[in-house]
Enzyme design. Structure first.
Site, PDB file in Angstrom:
ATOM      1  N   LYS A 182       0.730  -0.612   0.061  1.00  0.00           N
ATOM      2  CA  LYS A 182       0.002  -0.134   0.260  1.00  0.00           C
ATOM      3  C   LYS A 182       0.778   1.437  -0.369  1.00  0.00           C
ATOM      4  O   LYS A 182       1.744   1.006   0.117  1.00  0.00           O
ATOM      5  CB  LYS A 182      -1.036  -0.128   1.246  1.00  0.00           C
ATOM      6  CG  LYS A 182      -0.243   0.136   2.573  1.00  0.00           C
ATOM      7  CD  LYS A 182      -1.074   0.349   3.706  1.00  0.00           C
ATOM      8  CE  LYS A 182      -0.594  -0.211   5.372  1.00  0.00           C
ATOM      9  NZ  LYS A 182      -1.700   0.028   6.019  1.00  0.00           N
ATOM     10  N   TYR A 225      16.108  32.041   3.467  1.00  0.00           N
ATOM     11  CA  TYR A 225      15.211  33.055   3.753  1.00  0.00           C
ATOM     12  C   TYR A 225      15.484  32.830   4.672  1.00  0.00           C
ATOM     13  O   TYR A 225      15.789  32.638   5.593  1.00  0.00           O
ATOM     14  CB  TYR A 225      13.715  32.737   3.338  1.00  0.00           C
ATOM     15  CG  TYR A 225      13.321  31.890   1.813  1.00  0.00           C
ATOM     16  CD1 TYR A 225      13.303  33.442   1.423  1.00  0.00           C
ATOM     17  CD2 TYR A 225      13.088  30.615   1.169  1.00  0.00           C
ATOM     18  CE1 TYR A 225      12.805  32.826  -0.172  1.00  0.00           C
ATOM     19  CE2 TYR A 225      12.910  31.103  -0.076  1.00  0.00           C
ATOM     20  CZ  TYR A 225      13.164  31.755  -0.805  1.00  0.00           C
ATOM     21  OH  TYR A 225      12.898  31.511  -1.735  1.00  0.00           O
TER      22      TYR A 225
END
Length: 819
Positions: free
Chosen positions: A493, A714
């Site tokens: 899965k 940043y």
């Protein structure tokens, strides 16, 4: 083709019991039904090991056309008309004895190579350097095990001048068997390290075991000044009766070298002794391991009688050795298996085996160059290639090179041939490759990397590499924990924990797992459309998708009354009987499942003939934590009681399964009929036997210097307290690199060490501190993998590895590698 072996002669050598025609010549040996390349004159050897038994595949091998078998247990002969059997006590031992007999007939020189690292590199570089001067046969890839060595030795015959075989061991007692097969004239000892250390008391014991290979050698080549954790091979080699040929970079030896310089593209090494004015060797590598491997090859060439200047010229032209296949996304929905630097007959069968295991519903294509320096007569060589293509039902064959063009008449009608790589790129209709799986396998001179670039889907350089060999190693480890007859379901899965569903499912189907498990119906549908035919269980089926599920023969988990009634009504409406379902019992997880007190209601509903209970199962909630073991045992007891109550009203016995990965490791008494393997397949537990499967990799885009106190990234969140060197890597939070690792909280692996992330992680880029390291633009960077484990990264983030693996998006390309 000349042979010195018939089945009768083999039976005599092995003191076996022969049934059937013993006069058939034996040219080839096979131990794996999936890699058989020829059917006539092939002896199939049914090896029985801890985790496999070749006798299970005799019927399938017979159907392929094989008629000669070496077995330890003879089957019902009437079921194999025209077949011949040689029965021995131990087929692996028989294979080794047979290979030793073949080697004893060889009149040329045999070079045996052992060590912890570098064996395959040294072997391949010897071949690259001397292939134009001698006829050489060598071990395919890294065939150096108890099985690989005898298969390699069987390839030897007197049409060759030199045989180069490598030997690897994982425990005491193994090298004695390999020495009897290889019996080398010249030995090379490469680097000794920690690989496969777990079965030895220490490096000294492992070194002594490896040196057994050289006990009858005429000559041993080794590094005189090598020392591994205080263990010096030279001190042990002195007792050997053969000529000791040492070399060094620091100290006295027969051959003494000095590193003159290291540049961006390579290393210059000067031979100082025995010729003080010896030549400069320009090695196209910078790292110490490659320099050491190259010097082993130089010394070997000189000891074989080649001039020093010849050795200098040849070693400067060696190229990196690719020891793995890559699975890549291609254009027009295709999938590429890239082996663009190697074309040899032994490796072709293995590569085609990987091709055939991919998505059975897709067409298969082979793009192959001329096979150079095979030692075989060309007409015979290409007839073998054509037979392999036919046997494996390849849909489209493309041959590139003048030799293949000259022998194109041997191939099936739907084949295309081109004189060179440029001719193919310019003239081939690439729409014929749409949605196909394509094996690209070429000798280096044909520059098949041009074909790979032409056909590969272009994506950015960050990748998640999936090591399929490691995955199968882990699968086999968990299989070794199982009692006889216990089946295994593998859970695939969430894109098989980020690795890719159809690719992993195809591999697992190829390796004969019993069941696959997915979370949702859509995942199961995708596997069916990819040609997966194994039983597939759906853990979380939505009742609205039941009809789709039935259309694709998927088997649902049923966990409550409503779901069972809706499914039963739909089956009744469609007139279907005995539809397979899996009944889940809640034994304490309190997620999905019938309460134990609903067992009475279940007993009434399950005996109607509409549903076929394939299995009854439950889920352990804390099997990995010892503090909860008492609760786990209560779950086991409750599951056994409730499942027995349900089974009591059925006229058949369904499977029962309870254990997940950690349950398999810690509660072996509760295996019942089947177990469910999930994250352990990917090597993500604390079990020492496991190998990490996934490596999140990128490379350095730019390097720059920054002054003390400057802000980085940043909001200028990153600062340096000294003049520093920083590097930018093209991976960010949009690629699954968690932003919480910013500003020194996280690290990445560069140049054999962890370096900190500096500043904020950006969407597509991250900055790292590489001050003091010898790195350059383009150097590899590991976010997690073999060196920096994902389980360590998860601990840093206070999360679980599942979250990290399943958070890597599709824009990060998956590359599947296999040796």
């Amino acid at each position: 083709m000349r042979t010195d072996f018939t089945l009768k002669k083999i039976s005599d050598i092995l003191q076996g019991a022969l049934t059937g025609d013993g006069n058939k010549p034996v040219f080839y040996l096979s131990i794996d039904s999936r890699t058989i390349s020829q059917t006539r004159n092939t002896l199939f050897i049914a090896i029985r090991g801890e985790r496999h038994d070749g006798h299970r595949f005799l019927e399938g091998v017979y159907q392929l056309g094989i008629r000669m078998f070496l077995v330890s247990e003879k089957p019902e002969v009437k079921s194999f008309p025209g077949a011949s059997f040689c029965v021995v006590r131990d087929t692996l031992q028989a294979l080794q004895v047979l290979a030793g007999a073949k080697r004893d007939m060889f009149e040329g020189t045999v070079c045996g190579i052992t060590g912890s690292n570098g064996k395959t590199i040294v072997k391949e570089w010897i071949f690259q350097c001397l292939r134009d001067s001698m006829k050489i046969v060598r071990s395919p890839k890294s065939y150096n095990s108890q099985v690989g060595v005898p298969l390699s030795a069987w390839m030897i015959d007197n049409s060759y001048d030199l045989s180069v075989l490598e030997a690897g061991i994982s425990r005491p007692g193994e090298m004695k068997k390999l020495q009897a097969i290889i019996s080398p004239d010249i030995g090379i000892l490469t680097n000794i390290g920690a690989a496969h250390q777990e079965n030895f008391l220490g490096l000294e014991e492992k070194l002594r075991e490896k040196l057994i290979l050289f006990k009858d050698c005429k000559k041993i080549i080794y590094r005189e000044d090598a020392s591994f954790e205080g263990v010096t091979p030279a001190s042990f080699i002195k007792s050997f009766k053969g000529e000791k040929v040492g070399w060094s970079l620091d100290g006295d030896a027969k051959y003494r070298f000095r590193i003159e310089s290291r540049g961006v593209t390579g290393t210059c090494v000067k031979l100082m002794q025995p010729e003080s004015s010896g030549p400069l060797f320009t090695l196209p590598f910078r790292d110490d391991a490659s320099v050491e491997n190259a010097i082993h090859v130089i010394v070997f060439m000189v000891e074989m009688g080649f001039p020093v200047q010849f050795a200098a010229e040849r070693i400067s032209a060696v190229e990196p050795v690719s020891m793995r296949l890559e699975l890549l996304k291609g254009i027009m929905g295709s999938v590429l298996i890239n082996d663009a630097y190697n074309a040899d007959l032994a490796g072709l069968a293995s590569a085609i085996a990987m091709l055939v295991q991919q998505e059975p519903s897709r067409g298969k294509v082979v793009i192959l160059s001329d096979i150079l320096q095979s030692g075989k007569e060309q007409a015979h060589l290409y007839s073998e290639v054509a037979e392999l293509v036919r046997l494996r039902r390849i849909d489209l064959f493309i041959g590139i090179g003048p030799d293949l063009v000259a022998h194109k008449g041997q191939f099936q009608a739907n084949s295309h041939f081109f004189n060179d790589t440029g001719d193919f790129i310019q003239h081939f209709n690439k729409t014929l490759l749409r949605d196909k799986v394509i094996l690209i396998k070429g000798s280096r001179k044909f520059r098949f990397e041009m074909i790979t670039r032409e056909l590969q889907q272009q994506v950015h350089q960050t990748s998640l590499q999936i090591d399929l060999n490691a995955m199968i190693h882990n699968l086999n480890y968990y299989r070794s924990l199982l009692k006889p007859g216990v089946r295994i379901m593998v859970v695939v899965k969430a894109l098989s924990y980020g690795s890719g569903s159809s690719e992993i499912a195809s591999l697992l189907q190829y390796h004969h797992v019993d069941y696959l498990g997915v979370a949702f119906v859509d995942e199961g549908v995708a596997l069916r459309e990819a040609g997966i035919y194994l039983p597939i269980m759906v853990f979380n089926p939505d009742p609205s998708s039941y009809e789709t599920m039935m259309d694709y023969h998927l088997e649902p988990e049923v966990y409550n009354m409503k779901g069972l009634e809706v499914l039963s009504d739909l089956l009744d409406y469609r007139g279907e009987k005995n539809y397979p379902v899996h009944i889940k019992i809640d034994t304490g997880m309190h997620r999905l499942g019938f309460d134990p007190d609903e067992a009475g209601w279940l007993k009434q509903k399950l005996n109607t003939g509409i549903l076929l209970v394939k299995s009854i199962f439950s889920h352990l909630s804390a099997s990995e934590e010892a503090v909860h073991d008492r609760f786990t045992r209560k779950q086991i007891e409750m599951f056994e009681r409730v499942s027995n109550e349900i089974i009591s009203v059925l006229n058949y016995r369904p499977l029962r399964h309870l254990l997940n990965t950690s349950g398999m490791e810690r509660f072996k008494e509760a295996q019942f009929d089947m177990v469910r393997l999930g994250i352990g397949l990917h090597g993500v537990t604390h079990e020492k036997e496991l190998v990490p499967v996934s490596s999140f990799l990128t490379s350095i885009s730019q390097i720059r210097k920054v002054k003390r106190g400057e802000g980085i990234g940043y909001s200028r969140k990153g600062t340096v307290d000294r003049d520093s060197v920083i590097a930018v890597i093209p991976v960010g939070y949009a690629d699954g690199l968690d932003r919480r690792l910013s500003n020194g909280a996280g690290s990445v692996w560069v140049a054999d060490r962890l370096v900190p992330i500096i500043g904020n992680i950006c969407m597509d880029m991250t900055i790292i501190d590489v001050t003091g390291l010898k790195v350059q633009e383009g150097d590899p960077v590991e976010i997690f993998g073999k060196n920096h484990r994902v389980i360590q990264l998860a601990e840093q983030l206070d999360t679980i590895p599942y979250e990290i693996l399943t958070s890597i998006p599709d824009r990060v390309k998956r590359i599947y590698i296999q040796e």
